[in-house]
Each structure stands twice: as C-alpha cells, then as structure tokens.
Design a protein around this motif. Structure first.
Motif, PDB file in Angstrom:
ATOM      1  N   TYR A  72       8.519 -18.478  34.363  1.00  0.00           N
ATOM      2  CA  TYR A  72       9.117 -18.977  33.123  1.00  0.00           C
ATOM      3  C   TYR A  72       8.177 -19.960  32.446  1.00  0.00           C
ATOM      4  O   TYR A  72       7.675 -20.898  33.064  1.00  0.00           O
ATOM      5  CB  TYR A  72      10.458 -19.659  33.407  1.00  0.00           C
ATOM      6  N   GLU A  73       7.944 -19.763  31.150  1.00  0.00           N
ATOM      7  CA  GLU A  73       7.063 -20.655  30.390  1.00  0.00           C
ATOM      8  C   GLU A  73       7.696 -21.094  29.083  1.00  0.00           C
ATOM      9  O   GLU A  73       7.119 -21.884  28.344  1.00  0.00           O
ATOM     10  CB  GLU A  73       5.750 -19.938  30.070  1.00  0.00           C
ATOM     11  N   GLY A  74       8.855 -20.573  28.777  1.00  0.00           N
ATOM     12  CA  GLY A  74       9.502 -20.937  27.531  1.00  0.00           C
ATOM     13  C   GLY A  74      10.281 -19.767  26.977  1.00  0.00           C
ATOM     14  O   GLY A  74      10.274 -18.657  27.519  1.00  0.00           O
ATOM     15  N   ASN A  75      10.964 -20.031  25.869  1.00  0.00           N
ATOM     16  CA  ASN A  75      11.822 -19.034  25.235  1.00  0.00           C
ATOM     17  C   ASN A  75      11.111 -18.321  24.093  1.00  0.00           C
ATOM     18  O   ASN A  75      10.320 -18.927  23.362  1.00  0.00           O
ATOM     19  CB  ASN A  75      13.073 -19.705  24.667  1.00  0.00           C
ATOM     20  N   LEU A  76      11.427 -17.052  23.918  1.00  0.00           N
ATOM     21  CA  LEU A  76      11.065 -16.369  22.686  1.00  0.00           C
ATOM     22  C   LEU A  76      12.010 -16.788  21.568  1.00  0.00           C
ATOM     23  O   LEU A  76      11.595 -16.952  20.417  1.00  0.00           O
ATOM     24  CB  LEU A  76      11.146 -14.850  22.879  1.00  0.00           C
ATOM     25  N   THR A  77      13.287 -16.961  21.914  1.00  0.00           N
ATOM     26  CA  THR A  77      14.278 -17.435  20.949  1.00  0.00           C
ATOM     27  C   THR A  77      15.146 -18.501  21.613  1.00  0.00           C
ATOM     28  O   THR A  77      16.082 -18.158  22.339  1.00  0.00           O
ATOM     29  CB  THR A  77      15.189 -16.290  20.451  1.00  0.00           C
ATOM     30  N   PHE A 209      -7.665 -29.862   3.058  1.00  0.00           N
ATOM     31  CA  PHE A 209      -6.636 -28.955   3.579  1.00  0.00           C
ATOM     32  C   PHE A 209      -5.593 -29.734   4.371  1.00  0.00           C
ATOM     33  O   PHE A 209      -5.612 -29.754   5.604  1.00  0.00           O
ATOM     34  CB  PHE A 209      -7.269 -27.867   4.460  1.00  0.00           C
ATOM     35  N   PRO A 210      -4.696 -30.436   3.650  1.00  0.00           N
ATOM     36  CA  PRO A 210      -3.656 -31.197   4.356  1.00  0.00           C
ATOM     37  C   PRO A 210      -2.772 -30.264   5.172  1.00  0.00           C
ATOM     38  O   PRO A 210      -2.470 -29.146   4.747  1.00  0.00           O
ATOM     39  CB  PRO A 210      -2.869 -31.851   3.220  1.00  0.00           C
ATOM     40  N   THR A 211      -2.382 -30.734   6.346  1.00  0.00           N
ATOM     41  CA  THR A 211      -1.559 -29.896   7.225  1.00  0.00           C
ATOM     42  C   THR A 211      -0.299 -30.636   7.648  1.00  0.00           C
ATOM     43  O   THR A 211      -0.269 -31.864   7.731  1.00  0.00           O
ATOM     44  CB  THR A 211      -2.329 -29.485   8.493  1.00  0.00           C
ATOM     45  N   ALA A 212       0.737 -29.849   7.916  1.00  0.00           N
ATOM     46  CA  ALA A 212       1.963 -30.360   8.516  1.00  0.00           C
ATOM     47  C   ALA A 212       1.847 -30.141  10.021  1.00  0.00           C
ATOM     48  O   ALA A 212       1.748 -29.004  10.492  1.00  0.00           O
ATOM     49  CB  ALA A 212       3.178 -29.631   7.961  1.00  0.00           C
ATOM     50  N   ASN A 213       1.835 -31.237  10.768  1.00  0.00           N
ATOM     51  CA  ASN A 213       1.715 -31.151  12.219  1.00  0.00           C
ATOM     52  C   ASN A 213       3.104 -31.063  12.828  1.00  0.00           C
ATOM     53  O   ASN A 213       3.951 -31.924  12.572  1.00  0.00           O
ATOM     54  CB  ASN A 213       0.984 -32.383  12.759  1.00  0.00           C
ATOM     55  N   LEU A 214       3.330 -30.043  13.647  1.00  0.00           N
ATOM     56  CA  LEU A 214       4.666 -29.793  14.169  1.00  0.00           C
ATOM     57  C   LEU A 214       4.824 -30.277  15.607  1.00  0.00           C
ATOM     58  O   LEU A 214       3.954 -30.042  16.449  1.00  0.00           O
ATOM     59  CB  LEU A 214       4.983 -28.295  14.141  1.00  0.00           C
ATOM     60  N   ARG A 215       5.970 -30.922  15.855  1.00  0.00           N
ATOM     61  CA  ARG A 215       6.423 -31.152  17.220  1.00  0.00           C
ATOM     62  C   ARG A 215       7.566 -30.172  17.442  1.00  0.00           C
ATOM     63  O   ARG A 215       8.636 -30.303  16.836  1.00  0.00           O
ATOM     64  CB  ARG A 215       6.907 -32.588  17.412  1.00  0.00           C
ATOM     65  N   LEU A 216       7.344 -29.151  18.284  1.00  0.00           N
ATOM     66  CA  LEU A 216       8.305 -28.073  18.439  1.00  0.00           C
ATOM     67  C   LEU A 216       9.628 -28.596  18.996  1.00  0.00           C
ATOM     68  O   LEU A 216       9.656 -29.495  19.835  1.00  0.00           O
ATOM     69  CB  LEU A 216       7.745 -26.979  19.342  1.00  0.00           C
ATOM     70  N   ASP A 217      10.715 -27.976  18.535  1.00  0.00           N
ATOM     71  CA  ASP A 217      12.053 -28.404  18.917  1.00  0.00           C
ATOM     72  C   ASP A 217      12.430 -27.998  20.325  1.00  0.00           C
ATOM     73  O   ASP A 217      13.363 -28.553  20.910  1.00  0.00           O
ATOM     74  CB  ASP A 217      13.103 -27.805  17.962  1.00  0.00           C
ATOM     75  N   ASP A 218      11.744 -27.003  20.867  1.00  0.00           N
ATOM     76  CA  ASP A 218      12.150 -26.453  22.156  1.00  0.00           C
ATOM     77  C   ASP A 218      10.914 -25.978  22.903  1.00  0.00           C
ATOM     78  O   ASP A 218       9.795 -26.070  22.394  1.00  0.00           O
ATOM     79  CB  ASP A 218      13.126 -25.278  21.936  1.00  0.00           C
ATOM     80  N   GLN A 219      11.123 -25.468  24.107  1.00  0.00           N
ATOM     81  CA  GLN A 219      10.033 -24.922  24.899  1.00  0.00           C
ATOM     82  C   GLN A 219       9.872 -23.457  24.551  1.00  0.00           C
ATOM     83  O   GLN A 219      10.591 -22.598  25.047  1.00  0.00           O
ATOM     84  CB  GLN A 219      10.309 -25.101  26.394  1.00  0.00           C
ATOM     85  N   TYR A 220       8.927 -23.181  23.668  1.00  0.00           N
ATOM     86  CA  TYR A 220       8.680 -21.823  23.192  1.00  0.00           C
ATOM     87  C   TYR A 220       7.579 -21.155  24.019  1.00  0.00           C
ATOM     88  O   TYR A 220       6.737 -21.836  24.618  1.00  0.00           O
ATOM     89  CB  TYR A 220       8.203 -21.836  21.742  1.00  0.00           C
ATOM     90  N   VAL A 221       7.566 -19.833  23.986  1.00  0.00           N
ATOM     91  CA  VAL A 221       6.392 -19.096  24.431  1.00  0.00           C
ATOM     92  C   VAL A 221       5.284 -19.377  23.417  1.00  0.00           C
ATOM     93  O   VAL A 221       5.461 -19.142  22.219  1.00  0.00           O
ATOM     94  CB  VAL A 221       6.673 -17.584  24.503  1.00  0.00           C
ATOM     95  N   VAL A 222       4.150 -19.901  23.886  1.00  0.00           N
ATOM     96  CA  VAL A 222       3.062 -20.278  22.975  1.00  0.00           C
ATOM     97  C   VAL A 222       2.110 -19.096  22.819  1.00  0.00           C
ATOM     98  O   VAL A 222       1.544 -18.607  23.799  1.00  0.00           O
ATOM     99  CB  VAL A 222       2.306 -21.511  23.502  1.00  0.00           C
TER     100      VAL A 222
END
Length: 315
Positions: A72-77, A209-222
């Motif tokens: 297990y490494e994370g969720n697809l959904t 090239f300004p970027t929006a840096n994301l902190r993911l809400d959950d443990q996703y498949v990367v």
C-alpha cells in the motif's frame, strides 16, 4: 447521495434508519475505474428497475493501509473523490465501513449476517474477484452460498480493454511509469489530485512562471516525476496549466520528497490557502537537471506551449 458511516456491530439506530430492500455493489473501488463502473452501474440500473435504492458498500481506510500489509502506498481516489464519482453515477447511498482490526477478524458468515442481512440487502453485486471476511476467506461464489436464498448475488465478469483486465494495480503501474494516458484510459476519467496552495520558495515568480505549490489532502498514489499538462479547478473555474512533479534538481540536491507545483496559464491571482483540484491530462516529459537557469526557462516556456496545445485539442 447519502453517505452513511458504519462500524461493526451495527447499532440498532443505524439499522432502523437504513435497513430496507436495496441493491448494493460491494468492493473497495479504489480508482472507481471502468471495471468498478461496470459493477456499480449494474447496481444502479437494477435498483431503478425494481424501484428501490442503489447502494455502494466500501471500506475506509483501505484494508492494506489498515493492516499495514502488502504494498500500500496511497489511494487512487481518496474518500472525498470517491464520493463525488459515485454521486455522479447515480448511487443513492454510500456505506463507508470502518475497516478496523476487529472488523478484519470477521468471518465471511458474520459479514453477511451482521452487515448485509441486517441492512436488508436484496441483491449484492460484486466483481468476479471480490473477497471478504477474515484474510479474504470469502469469495464471490461463497457470498451466494452464504446468502442461502435470503439475498440474490450477481457476479460481474472482468472488464477488459484490448484483451487485458482493467484493474487498480494496472493503473498504479501506468502512473508510476509515466503512462498517464493509459492510466486515464483505464480509469475512464483523468487522474485527480487535490490539495491546499501553500507558500513555496517563490522561485517560479522570479523566472516568470509563478506556481501554486500544493500540499496534498490525502495519501495519493504519486505518478512518475515529470511535467504534466493539467486542468485545475480554481475559484469555481477550470483553467489550463502545467504541473511539475518532482524534486527540482536544477536548484537542489539530495531531496527525495516530491513537490507538486502548478503554473496556471494566463492567470495571476493570489490563491494562497485555497483548495486546488488538479486533473492530470497528459504526461509531457520526465524531470531533469538543466545546466543553466536560462535553459530551464526556455524549456518551461516550451512545456507551457505544449500543454496549451494538448489541452486545446482535448477539450
């Protein structure tokens, strides 16, 4: 769609509120891919024919995560995305079963009697490879046996594309290898990430090239490190963009945890602290280290134009 959280044993109040003839699709349904959709749509269709509610029964957390076993490494959904997809498919009730240690010890018979019979499931619809009960001892045919005439069971055959079974493991493998188009084809929808826009090093703004840096809400498949053409839901509007997923080797060394940076095309508003939903549409190239900042900037410009062409064609 109503979401009901269940834990075993079911309380009298839960049973009283939710029991009644219903058609239930059973499974983890991580990814809600085309194979899953064939099971779920069968439940929705039959429920409409019979004039009773359709339900999906799934488990949270993912059994592999709960049991600390397997790869297990994370969720697809993650659950919120799963809820949105199921609601869009016309499901009436989503049962989210707490996959606790005690629940994992449940025998197949106890699961049927204590969960399905208690809720008065009239017909259970499962995939051909459905497993349930302690150590996955129960299988699809056993579900029919344990129902013992009290519950109908429909077993859906494998869903195939190009002669290959569509599966969550195949989608994970495609994402890891950078085969995003293949993963999306198997899913039947774009692979989606969601997270909060947080402060980054602000280096992108200094090079145009300004970027929006994301902190993911959950443990996703990367997915594979690299550059992606994406569409992002920003302040209620879907906007085109390009995302870099990786460790920024041109600027830093020794970093292993990937960052998720989205450059929104033709957009310049402050969205710090906001939620961003990102649909990955196409894999453009692998991440690599550039000999100079100027060469990196030229490549980013080319990536942005590539993303723009791809997204225009895929509308």
């Amino acid at each position: 769609m109503k979401t009901v959280h269940l834990s075993y044993p079911l309380s009298a109040g839960i049973i009283e509120e939710n029991a009644g003839p219903q058609i239930a699709a059973l499974g983890q349904f991580d990814g809600v891919h085309q194979g899953h959709a064939s099971v779920i749509s069968s439940a929705v269709r039959l429920a409409k024919q019979e004039g009773i509610p359709s339900a999906v029964m799934t488990f949270h957390p993912h059994p592999k995560e709960a049991m600390k076993k397997g790869n297990y490494e994370g969720n697809l959904t993650p659950l919120p995305e799963k809820q949105e997809l199921l609601a869009g498919m016309g499901v009436d009730i989503l049962y989210v079963v707490d996959f606790s240690d005690s629940f994992s010890q449940l025998s197949p018979q106890a699961f049927v009697d204590g969960m399905l019979m208690a809720l008065e499931v009239k017909t259970a619809i499962v995939g051909f490879d459905y497993r349930f009960g302690h150590k996955g001892a129960g299988h699809a045919e056993m579900l029919r046996e344990l129902g013992n005439g009290r519950m109908n069971v429909e077993i859906i055959p494998p869903f195939e594309q190009d002669g290959k079974k569509v599966s969550s493991s195949a989608i994970r493998s495609a994402l890891h290898s950078g085969e995003l188009e293949e993963a999306n084809r198997l899913l039947g929808h774009p692979y989606r990430l969601r997270g909060e826009v947080i402060d980054g090093d602000k280096r992108g703004r200094t090079i145009g090239f300004p970027t929006a840096n994301l902190r993911l809400d959950d443990q996703y498949v990367v997915p594979a490190k690299g550059v992606y053409a994406v569409r992002s839901l920003v302040q209620g509007e879907w906007l085109p963009g390009v995302m870099n997923l990786g460790v920024k080797p041109t600027f830093q060394e020794g970093v292993t945890a990937p960052s998720f940076e989205v450059h929104l095309l033709d957009f310049d508003r402050d969205i710090y602290g906001e939620q961003l939903t990102v649909d990955l549409v196409s894999y453009i190239r692998a991440e690599r280290k550039f000999p100079s900042i100027q060469e990196l900037v030229a490549q980013i410009q080319a990536d942005a134009e590539t993303a723009r062409r791809i997204l225009d064609l895929s509308k």
